[in-house]
Design an enzyme around this catalytic site. Structure first.
Site, PDB file in Angstrom:
ATOM      1  N   LYS A   1       0.826  -1.212   0.000  1.00  0.00           N
ATOM      2  CA  LYS A   1       0.000   0.000   0.000  1.00  0.00           C
ATOM      3  C   LYS A   1       0.854   1.254   0.000  1.00  0.00           C
ATOM      4  CE  LYS A   1      -4.201  -2.034   1.672  1.00  0.00           C
ATOM      5  NZ  LYS A   1      -5.128  -2.250   2.754  1.00  0.00           N
TER       6      LYS A   1
ATOM      7  N   LYS B   1      -5.195 -11.725  -5.757  1.00  0.00           N
ATOM      8  CA  LYS B   1      -6.357 -11.815  -4.861  1.00  0.00           C
ATOM      9  C   LYS B   1      -7.514 -10.939  -5.357  1.00  0.00           C
ATOM     10  CE  LYS B   1      -6.273  -9.192  -1.149  1.00  0.00           C
ATOM     11  NZ  LYS B   1      -5.977  -8.558   0.128  1.00  0.00           N
TER      12      LYS B   1
ATOM     13  N   LYS C   1     -11.009  -5.185  -3.164  1.00  0.00           N
ATOM     14  CA  LYS C   1     -11.863  -4.004  -3.336  1.00  0.00           C
ATOM     15  C   LYS C   1     -11.125  -2.888  -4.056  1.00  0.00           C
ATOM     16  CE  LYS C   1     -13.789  -4.607   1.180  1.00  0.00           C
ATOM     17  NZ  LYS C   1     -13.422  -4.101   2.473  1.00  0.00           N
TER      18      LYS C   1
HETATM   19  P1  TYM Z   1     -10.831  -6.192   4.507  1.00  0.00           P
HETATM   20  O1  TYM Z   1     -11.862  -5.130   4.759  1.00  0.00           O
HETATM   21  O2  TYM Z   1      -9.883  -5.985   3.384  1.00  0.00           O
HETATM   22  O3  TYM Z   1     -11.518  -7.589   4.285  1.00  0.00           O
HETATM   23  C1  TYM Z   1     -12.549  -8.070   5.132  1.00  0.00           C
HETATM   24  C2  TYM Z   1     -12.446  -9.576   5.275  1.00  0.00           C
HETATM   25  O4  TYM Z   1     -12.552 -10.211   3.995  1.00  0.00           O
HETATM   26  C3  TYM Z   1     -11.443 -11.088   3.793  1.00  0.00           C
HETATM   27  N1  TYM Z   1     -11.080 -11.069   2.362  1.00  0.00           N
HETATM   28  C4  TYM Z   1     -10.961 -12.158   1.593  1.00  0.00           C
HETATM   29  N2  TYM Z   1     -11.129 -13.474   1.862  1.00  0.00           N
HETATM   30  C5  TYM Z   1     -10.939 -14.355   0.844  1.00  0.00           C
HETATM   31  N3  TYM Z   1     -10.592 -13.966  -0.413  1.00  0.00           N
HETATM   32  C6  TYM Z   1     -10.419 -12.664  -0.729  1.00  0.00           C
HETATM   33  N4  TYM Z   1     -10.085 -12.312  -1.965  1.00  0.00           N
HETATM   34  C7  TYM Z   1     -10.597 -11.685   0.298  1.00  0.00           C
HETATM   35  N5  TYM Z   1     -10.499 -10.332   0.339  1.00  0.00           N
HETATM   36  C8  TYM Z   1     -10.790  -9.975   1.612  1.00  0.00           C
HETATM   37  C9  TYM Z   1     -10.324 -10.500   4.643  1.00  0.00           C
HETATM   38  O5  TYM Z   1      -9.359 -11.485   4.966  1.00  0.00           O
HETATM   39  C10 TYM Z   1     -11.085 -10.014   5.848  1.00  0.00           C
HETATM   40  O6  TYM Z   1     -11.302 -11.080   6.758  1.00  0.00           O
HETATM   41  N6  TYM Z   1      -7.338  -5.346   8.004  1.00  0.00           N
HETATM   42  C11 TYM Z   1      -8.661  -5.901   7.781  1.00  0.00           C
HETATM   43  C12 TYM Z   1      -9.744  -5.253   8.607  1.00  0.00           C
HETATM   44  C13 TYM Z   1      -9.563  -5.326  10.086  1.00  0.00           C
HETATM   45  C14 TYM Z   1      -9.721  -6.495  10.898  1.00  0.00           C
HETATM   46  C15 TYM Z   1      -9.497  -6.056  12.219  1.00  0.00           C
HETATM   47  C16 TYM Z   1     -10.016  -7.829  10.613  1.00  0.00           C
HETATM   48  C17 TYM Z   1      -9.265  -4.289  10.909  1.00  0.00           C
HETATM   49  N7  TYM Z   1      -9.224  -4.722  12.197  1.00  0.00           N
HETATM   50  C18 TYM Z   1      -9.553  -6.960  13.306  1.00  0.00           C
HETATM   51  C19 TYM Z   1     -10.093  -8.730  11.703  1.00  0.00           C
HETATM   52  C20 TYM Z   1      -9.844  -8.279  13.014  1.00  0.00           C
HETATM   53  C21 TYM Z   1      -9.021  -5.677   6.317  1.00  0.00           C
HETATM   54  O7  TYM Z   1      -8.525  -4.772   5.677  1.00  0.00           O
HETATM   55  O8  TYM Z   1     -10.022  -6.479   5.842  1.00  0.00           O
END
Ligand code: TYM
Length: 326
Positions: A114, A194, A197
Site C-alpha cells: 500500500k 487476490k 476491493k
Molecule cells: P478487509 O476489509 O480488506 O476484508 C474483510 C475480510 O474479507 C477477507 N477477504 C478475503 N477473503 C478471501 N478472499 C479474498 N479475496 C478476500 N479479500 C478480503 C479478509 O481477509 C477479511 O477477513 N485489516 C482488515 C480489517 C480489520 C480487521 C481487524 C479484521 C481491521 N481490524 C480486526 C479482523 C480483526 C481488512 O482490511 O479487511
C-alpha cells in the site's frame, strides 16, 4: 453476553464488499454466532489510511453496516458497531505501539504494497497495531478472516504475548479462523492475484449488490485457462480452480462432485452454472439489503457501540492498572 468464548472481526468500508469477503470471512461471522459471543466492527478508522473523500466514507460505512446485517449478522446475537465510536481501540493501540518495533511494521506485506500505492503515512505504518488493539480490546479467543490477514494476526498474537509477559496476564492469545475452501478468492480478471476491493477493474470481482445479469457477464468474462477440461488444479488451471471454489461455496457441493458433473461439459456451460449459483446465493442478501432502512441500521450501530464501549472499558481498567496508569 454470557461467559462463552468470544469472537471479533472487522471489515473496512472502502469500496463495496465482494464475494471474496463473503466466502473468506462473512460466512464464518454468521456461522460463529451459533457458538460464540460475536463482536463485529466496521473499521472506519482503518479506511482513513488510504486517500479518501469524507462524504464517501460516511456513505460507505453505513452501506457496509447494512450489507453485513443483510448477510446474516443478527443484532439479537451479535454486536456490530463503528470502530470510531469506541475510542478505547485507539487508546489500547497507543499502549501496544510502545511494544512494537518500527522495523517489524516496515516489513509487513500490506504496508509495503500500500505504501507503493499512496504515500507512507504514520497511520498506514501503524495500521496493524490498531488492528491488534481491535482484537485484544475485547479479549477474544478467535478471529474469522481470510488468508490475507495471517500476518496481521501473527503480530496480534505476538503483541498479546509480549504484553502478558511484561505486565501480567491480561489477553488470551487469539486463534485465526480461516475457511478450508475460499480463504483466498482470486480475481476473475487475473486468477494469480487476490480478489480485492481496490482493484481498478470492476470485472475482477462480483459485488454483493450486482444484478443477476451483471454476475452472469462477469463470470462469463472470467479469465480461464487453456484447454477445455474442468479440473481442480491450482498450478495449471488457476482460473477454473477459483471458479470451482466459488461454485462449491454457493452450491454447497464438494469440488469433487462438481468436477465429476462438469469435467467434460466445456468452459461455457460450466461458467453459466457457476454464474447461476452465485446469483441465486447472493439474492437473499441483496433482497435483505434493499428491504432494510437506514434508520434500522443506525439503531443497531448506536446500541451496539454503547455495549462495546462498556466492554472495552472493562479491558482498559485492567490494562491501565497493569501498565501503571492507575
Ligand atoms: P478487509 O476489509 O480488506 O476484508 C474483510 C475480510 O474479507 C477477507 N477477504 C478475503 N477473503 C478471501 N478472499 C479474498 N479475496 C478476500 N479479500 C478480503 C479478509 O481477509 C477479511 O477477513 N485489516 C482488515 C480489517 C480489520 C480487521 C481487524 C479484521 C481491521 N481490524 C480486526 C479482523 C480483526 C481488512 O482490511 O479487511
Amino acid at each position: 453476553m454470557t461467559d462463552q468464548k468470544r469472537v471479533f472481526s472487522g471489515m473496512q468500508p472502502t469500496g463495496d464488499p465482494h464475494v471474496g469477503n463473503v466466502i473468506g470471512a462473512l460466512s464464518n461471522w454468521v456461522r460463529m454466532q451459533d457458538e460464540y459471543d460475536t463482536i463485529y466492527c466496521v473499521v472506519d478508522l482503518h479506511a482513513m489510511t488510504a486517500p479518501y473523500d469524507p462524504a464517501n466514507l460516511r456513505r460507505e460505512r453505513a452501506d457496509l453496516a447494512k450489507m453485513i446485517l443483510a448477510a446474516g449478522v443478527d443484532p439479537e446475537r451479535s454486536l456490530l458497531y463503528y470502530q470510531s465510536e469506541v475510542p478505547q481501540h485507539v487508546e489500547l493501540a497507543w499502549i501496544l505501539s510502545t511494544l512494537t518495533g518500527v522495523g517489524h511494521l516496515e516489513r509487513m506485506t500490506q504496508f509495503k504494497e500500500k505504501a507503493d500505492m499512496g504515500g507512507q503515512t504514520l497511520g498506514l505504518l501503524a495500521y496493524p497495531v490498531l488492528q491488534a488493539a481491535d482484537i485484544l480490546i475485547h479479549r477474544v479467543h478467535a478471529v474469522p478472516v481470510g488468508n490475507d490477514q495471517a500476518q496481521h494476526l501473527e503480530l496480534t498474537r505476538d503483541l498479546a504475548e509480549r504484553f502478558n509477559s511484561r505486565f501480567g496476564h491480561v489477553f488470551p492469545i487469539p486463534e485465526r479462523i480461516t475457511p478450508e475452501i475460499g480463504a483466498r478468492v482470486m480475481s476473475l480478471a487475473d486468477p494469480t492475484s487476490k480478489m480485492s476491493k481496490s482493484d481498478p477493474s470492476l470485472k475482477s470481482r462480483i459485488l454483493l449488490t450486482d444484478s443477476t445479469d451483471q454476475i452472469m457477464k462477469k463470470v462469463k468474462s472470467a479469465v480461464t485457462d487453456t484447454g477445455t477440461e474442468v479440473a481442480f488444479d491450482w498450478e495449471d488451471k488457476p482460473g477454473i480452480s477459483n471458479l470451482l471454489e466459488i461454485f462449491s461455496f454457493f452450491s454447497d457441493r464438494s469440488i469433487d462432485d462438481l468436477v465429476s458433473e462438469y469435467g467434460a461439459s466445456g468452459y461455457g456451460a460450466f461458467k453459466v452454472a457457476v454464474g447461476e449459483a452465485v446469483a441465486e446465493g447472493l439474492k437473499p442478501i441483496r433482497d435483505a439489503y434493499e428491504g432494510m432502512s437506514d434508520a434500522e441500521v443506525g439503531e443497531v450501530m448506536a446500541s451496539s457501540a454503547t455495549r462495546a464501549r462498556e466492554m472495552a472499558d472493562g479491558t482498559m481498567t485492567f490494562v491501565r492498572e497493569s501498565v501503571g496508569l492507575a
